[in-house]
Design a protein around this motif. Structure first.
Motif, mmCIF file in Angstrom:
data_model
loop_
_atom_site.group_PDB
_atom_site.id
_atom_site.type_symbol
_atom_site.label_atom_id
_atom_site.label_comp_id
_atom_site.label_asym_id
_atom_site.label_seq_id
_atom_site.Cartn_x
_atom_site.Cartn_y
_atom_site.Cartn_z
ATOM 1 N N ALA A 65 0.828 -1.206 0.000
ATOM 2 C CA ALA A 65 0.000 0.000 0.000
ATOM 3 C C ALA A 65 0.864 1.257 0.000
ATOM 4 C CB ALA A 65 -0.940 -0.002 1.194
ATOM 5 N N PHE A 66 1.928 1.261 0.793
ATOM 6 C CA PHE A 66 2.816 2.417 0.846
ATOM 7 C C PHE A 66 3.462 2.671 -0.511
ATOM 8 C CE2 PHE A 66 7.095 4.163 1.353
ATOM 9 C CZ PHE A 66 6.781 5.397 1.910
ATOM 10 N N VAL A 67 3.934 1.613 -1.151
ATOM 11 C CA VAL A 67 4.568 1.756 -2.469
ATOM 12 C C VAL A 67 3.559 2.282 -3.485
ATOM 13 C CG1 VAL A 67 5.552 0.438 -4.384
ATOM 14 C CG2 VAL A 67 6.387 0.069 -2.063
ATOM 15 N N GLU A 68 2.327 1.779 -3.446
ATOM 16 C CA GLU A 68 1.311 2.240 -4.399
ATOM 17 C C GLU A 68 0.939 3.701 -4.153
ATOM 18 O OE1 GLU A 68 0.133 0.780 -7.042
ATOM 19 O OE2 GLU A 68 1.090 -1.159 -6.705
ATOM 20 N N VAL A 69 0.766 4.082 -2.894
ATOM 21 C CA VAL A 69 0.369 5.460 -2.590
ATOM 22 C C VAL A 69 1.527 6.425 -2.827
ATOM 23 C CG1 VAL A 69 -0.328 7.004 -0.707
ATOM 24 C CG2 VAL A 69 -1.464 4.814 -0.996
ATOM 25 N N ALA A 70 2.723 6.056 -2.388
ATOM 26 C CA ALA A 70 3.878 6.949 -2.536
ATOM 27 C C ALA A 70 4.267 7.129 -4.000
ATOM 28 C CB ALA A 70 5.063 6.407 -1.740
#
Length: 190
Positions: A65-70
């Motif tokens: 999720a962090f990789v997708e949002v960032a």
């Protein structure tokens, strides 16, 4: 401003390719998980294994999720800078080739799903940790729907080289686009 290109060989639609890749990896991971839960004695849930499994089960989807949002803003910039494909009929006339490339991509997804889930669930005997793989793939599938919504808002279809063609090739990286408003594209993209 988009640049124009004449590259059409081996391109597939980005959203269907990514969706098939995620669904294939999810299916493979789910099968491995079922096998792991059916054959596990104690689920490796003793001592430090408990903490490590919970950390992986929660950490993997959080990392996805962090990789997708960032990376969303960077990815949107890459989408907007996609090279426009000029010979649209040549691209759309290759439906059989595109289906073959999508099948190969699905097999690639199965391989990725089996590799990671088997390493955690069966080899390390941590089936609960491998649930993080399933959750991470679900996050990626939701992100794919975000890309589909971006395509609709901007009236384009994004095209890429599938991973089975572009693996390790710098000349096969990046996005290509075609206008979605063209009736020929709408019929061929189904």
């Amino acid at each position: 401003m988009s640049r124009k290109t004449y590259v059409t060989k081996d391109l597939v639609r980005y959203v269907p390719m990514r969706r098939r890749l995620c669904v294939a990896a999810l299916a493979a991971t789910a099968v491995i998980e079922l096998i792991a839960f059916a054959t596990a004695d104690d689920f490796g849930f003793e001592g430090t294994g408990r903490l490590a499994q919970v950390a992986l089960a929660v950490g993997l989807p959080a990392l996805f999720a962090f990789v997708e949002v960032a990376g969303w803003k960077r990815q949107v910039c890459a989408f907007a800078d996609a090279a426009q494909i000029v010979p649209i009929p040549a691209l759309l006339g290759r439906e059989g080739e595109q289906r073959r490339l999508l099948r190969k991509t699905s097999l690639f997804g199965v391989g990725v799903g089996v590799t990671f889930s088997q390493a955690l669930a069966i080899q390390a005997d941590w089936p609960i940790a491998a649930l993080g793989c399933l959750a991470g793939l679900l996050v990626t599938l939701v992100s794919t729907e975000r890309v589909r919504a971006w395509e609709r808002r901007n009236d384009v279809h994004l095209w890429v080289f599938p991973p089975t063609v572009s693996w390790g090739r710098a000349d096969k990286k990046g996005y290509y686009s075609t206008p979605a408003a063209n009736p020929a594209i709408s019929q061929g993209a189904r």
